[in-house]
Scaffold this motif. Sequence first.
Motif, mmCIF file in Angstrom:
data_model
loop_
_atom_site.group_PDB
_atom_site.id
_atom_site.type_symbol
_atom_site.label_atom_id
_atom_site.label_comp_id
_atom_site.label_asym_id
_atom_site.label_seq_id
_atom_site.Cartn_x
_atom_site.Cartn_y
_atom_site.Cartn_z
ATOM 1 N N GLU A 23 35.261 55.994 45.692
ATOM 2 C CA GLU A 23 36.684 55.930 45.695
ATOM 3 C C GLU A 23 36.868 57.746 45.477
ATOM 4 O OE1 GLU A 23 38.866 53.112 44.144
ATOM 5 O OE2 GLU A 23 38.080 51.474 45.451
ATOM 6 N N ASP A 75 32.647 51.340 43.045
ATOM 7 C CA ASP A 75 34.177 51.697 43.633
ATOM 8 C C ASP A 75 34.380 52.978 42.939
ATOM 9 O OD1 ASP A 75 34.212 49.272 45.033
ATOM 10 O OD2 ASP A 75 35.544 48.238 43.576
ATOM 11 N N GLU A 90 30.148 46.516 40.377
ATOM 12 C CA GLU A 90 31.227 46.745 41.527
ATOM 13 C C GLU A 90 32.310 47.635 41.101
ATOM 14 O OE1 GLU A 90 33.512 44.547 45.326
ATOM 15 O OE2 GLU A 90 33.274 43.491 43.154
ATOM 16 N N GLN A 91 32.745 47.757 39.602
ATOM 17 C CA GLN A 91 33.785 48.913 39.323
ATOM 18 C C GLN A 91 33.114 49.879 39.546
ATOM 19 O OE1 GLN A 91 36.930 47.272 38.780
ATOM 20 N NE2 GLN A 91 35.554 45.476 39.472
ATOM 21 N N HIS A 126 30.381 45.273 51.136
ATOM 22 C CA HIS A 126 30.616 46.579 51.193
ATOM 23 C C HIS A 126 29.690 47.333 52.468
ATOM 24 C CE1 HIS A 126 32.712 46.506 47.378
ATOM 25 N NE2 HIS A 126 31.629 45.842 46.989
#
Length: 396
Positions: A160, A156, A152-153, A112
Motif C-alpha cells: 500500500e 500490506d 500480512e500486516q 492476494h
Amino acid sequence: MAKTSVEAPDQLKYEPRSELVIYPFEGEQYLAHKVNVTFLSDEPGNWFVYVDAHTGEVIDQFNALHPLEEYKMEDHTGVGTGVHGELRGDLHMSRVKADGDSTHFMLADHSHEGLEGILTYDYKTGELVTNNSAAFNSEEDAPGVDAHYNSEQVYDYYKEEHDRNSLDDEGMAIVSYVNFGNNYNNAFWNGRNMTYGNGDGDFMVPLSAGLDVAAHEMTHGVISNTANLVYRGQSGALNESFADIFGAIIDDENWELGEDIMGPGAVEDGRTALRSLSDPSKFPVNEAYVPYGNGDGMYPSHMDEFYDLPWYLDNGGVHINSSIINHAAYLTAQEIGREALGNIYYRALVHYLTPNSNFQEARQVIVQSAIDLYGEGSEEAQATASGFDQVGINEE
C-alpha cells in the motif's frame, strides 16, 4: 547428478545444498551426498537426492514440497488468538477438504492477487499450521497465528505504501516457520523465509508475537532483494538499521523494537525491549563489546560513541552501531512523521544504496532521496539532513 535426476531447470534461483551423510537405504548403509534441489517451474520441487559418494549413482530421491494442489483448497477467513491473548480477526487461511469427508483449515493465505501466498509452517512438523476449525485459539496455535497475522500486516504496508509486491517485488511467497528450536531466544531471515523461536519463557516469549520483529525480519528480505547490504561493518549496521527503522514504522505504537517479545525475567531486570530508536543508551550492550566503545557500555546514539568492534564480534558491530542510524531516523521522524520517513528511506534503499555503502554514503543518498521526493530546501530534506547532523554524520 542430483539436478539431472529430478529434471531441474538449468537456471536455479537457489543453489543446491549438499552435505555428506551416512544414508541407510533398503538394508544397506551408504556414504552419500544428500543434495537439496529447490525450484519453481511447471512441476515445482523441493527434492532431496542421495548420490553415492563412491559411484556417483543416485541411491534415492523424494520430493518434500508438500504441494497444496493435492488438496481441494478454498480461501477462508477465520480468527485466531495470539501469544498475548489478542484476538486476530479476519485471519486469512485456506479451507481444505482432505481425503474422505474431513475438513480442516491451514494458515495458507492465497487471497492476494499476484502473490504466491502467505504461508505459516510449524518447524517441528514441517507442515502448515493446521486446525480442525477456523478458530485457531489454542495456546499451541498462538505463535503461528501471530506470525501469519503479522506477515500480512507487513505485506500490506509495503504494497500500500510503496507498491511493492512482496519481499522481491515479484510476488514471492511469504513463508514463516514457528516453534523453532528449544528455548530459542531469536528470530531470523535465512534468505528464503522467516523463522521464529518460542523463547525460553523468561527472557523472551515466542518471537512471532512482535509485529516489529516480523517487520524487521521481512525487511531483511526486502534488503536482500534491493541494496543487498553486506552484513559486516558499517554496511551491515545499515542493514540492521533499515530493518529496525521499518519495524518501528510498521509497528507504530512507539520507537522501541521488540517490546512485545520480552519475557517477565527480562522486564523485571529492566530490559523492556531489544533496542530503542528514541533513546538507544537506555539499554546496555553485551559485556564483550564494552572495551571497544567509549566505556559506558550502552548502545550508541552518536558517532562519538561508535564501537570499533573486530569482525569476529557481531560482524563488526552490525547490531550495535546500527543504533546511530536508528537515532538519526527517529530525530527526522519527529519533524516529518513516520510516513515521510518511510518514503525517504525506502527510496534510498531501492534506488541508491549499494552492497558496501557506509554511513557517510548513506547520509548522502538518504538526503538525496528526500530532495527527490519533496524538493531541495523542503522541510523533509532539511529534517533528514538534521537527523544525521545530530548524530555526528555530517555532510562532507
